[in-house]
Design a protein around this motif. Structure first.
Motif, PDB file in Angstrom:
ATOM      1  N   ALA A 179       0.837  -1.182   0.000  1.00 51.15           N
ATOM      2  CA  ALA A 179       0.000   0.000   0.000  1.00 51.15           C
ATOM      3  C   ALA A 179       0.877   1.238   0.000  1.00 51.15           C
ATOM      4  CB  ALA A 179      -0.923  -0.006   1.218  1.00 51.15           C
ATOM      5  N   PRO A 180       0.363   2.364  -0.463  1.00 52.23           N
ATOM      6  CA  PRO A 180       1.164   3.592  -0.474  1.00 52.23           C
ATOM      7  C   PRO A 180       1.719   3.922   0.898  1.00 52.23           C
ATOM      8  CG  PRO A 180      -0.816   3.884  -1.763  1.00 52.23           C
ATOM      9  CD  PRO A 180      -0.957   2.562  -1.062  1.00 52.23           C
ATOM     10  N   GLY A 181       3.014   4.200   0.958  1.00 51.40           N
ATOM     11  CA  GLY A 181       3.665   4.548   2.203  1.00 51.40           C
ATOM     12  C   GLY A 181       3.959   3.386   3.121  1.00 51.40           C
ATOM     13  N   LYS A 182       3.655   2.160   2.694  1.00 53.75           N
ATOM     14  CA  LYS A 182       3.872   0.983   3.514  1.00 53.75           C
ATOM     15  C   LYS A 182       4.921   0.071   2.878  1.00 53.75           C
ATOM     16  CE  LYS A 182       0.507   2.105   6.331  1.00 53.75           C
ATOM     17  NZ  LYS A 182       0.761   2.495   7.737  1.00 53.75           N
ATOM     18  N   GLU A 183       5.528  -0.771   3.703  1.00 57.66           N
ATOM     19  CA  GLU A 183       6.470  -1.753   3.198  1.00 57.66           C
ATOM     20  C   GLU A 183       5.731  -2.899   2.533  1.00 57.66           C
ATOM     21  OE1 GLU A 183      10.180  -1.158   6.339  1.00 57.66           O
ATOM     22  OE2 GLU A 183       9.084  -3.044   6.276  1.00 57.66           O
ATOM     23  N   ARG A 184       6.427  -3.571   1.645  1.00 55.56           N
ATOM     24  CA  ARG A 184       5.859  -4.730   0.987  1.00 55.56           C
ATOM     25  C   ARG A 184       5.616  -5.839   2.001  1.00 55.56           C
ATOM     26  NH1 ARG A 184       8.451  -6.173  -4.689  1.00 55.56           N
ATOM     27  NH2 ARG A 184       7.851  -3.972  -4.848  1.00 55.56           N
ATOM     28  N   GLU A 185       4.441  -6.441   1.934  1.00 58.69           N
ATOM     29  CA  GLU A 185       3.997  -7.419   2.913  1.00 58.69           C
ATOM     30  C   GLU A 185       3.692  -8.747   2.241  1.00 58.69           C
ATOM     31  OE1 GLU A 185       0.301  -7.921   6.123  1.00 58.69           O
ATOM     32  OE2 GLU A 185       0.109  -6.605   4.385  1.00 58.69           O
ATOM     33  N   GLY A 186       4.249  -9.824   2.782  1.00 58.09           N
ATOM     34  CA  GLY A 186       3.910 -11.148   2.306  1.00 58.09           C
ATOM     35  C   GLY A 186       2.499 -11.512   2.720  1.00 58.09           C
TER      36      GLY A 186
END
Length: 125
Positions: free
Chosen positions: A40-47
């Motif tokens: 998501a915008p402004g967030k780290e990539r999440e598994g």
């Protein structure tokens, strides 16, 4: 060359469902892990979810357990993510990724060699 192509994203209301697909080519995909990540915008990539293709073992992020299901079709070189009971916080760009490695921390993007271009999922309240 290796290609991963995602599809199935879109806009839905909270509580709705979507099914994402990732079609692979130029790669023997039944030889490691295939996973879905989201960002998501402004967030780290999440598994989000992962499947070990030779044995079929699956893994899920706590935030999606009981709502999302990862599966694959070896004959079609395709991995799916069925998303039910969608929430606004599920809104993100969803990416398909693959690796031939074994015994990895599946939630870490660094282990994945190939990535798709992403498909957008938007969940409204």
């Amino acid at each position: 060359q290796v290609l991963l192509v995602e599809s199935g994203g879109g806009s839905v209301q909270a509580g709705g469902s979507l099914r994402l697909s990732c079609v692979t080519s130029g790669y023997t995909y039944n030889s490691g892990y295939m996973a879905w990540f989201r960002q998501a915008p402004g967030k780290e990539r999440e598994g989000v979810a992962c499947i070990y293709t030779p044995g079929g073992t699956t893994y899920y992020a706590d935030s999606v357990k009981g709502r999302f299901t990862i599966s694959h079709d070896n004959a079609k070189n395709t991995v799916y993510l069925q998303m039910n009971s969608l929430k606004p916080e599920d809104t993100a760009m969803y990416y398909c990724a693959s690796t031939r490695a074994y015994g990895i921390r599946w939630t870490e993007p660094m282990w994945y060699t190939y990535w798709g271009q992403g498909t957008q999922v938007t969940v409204s309240s």
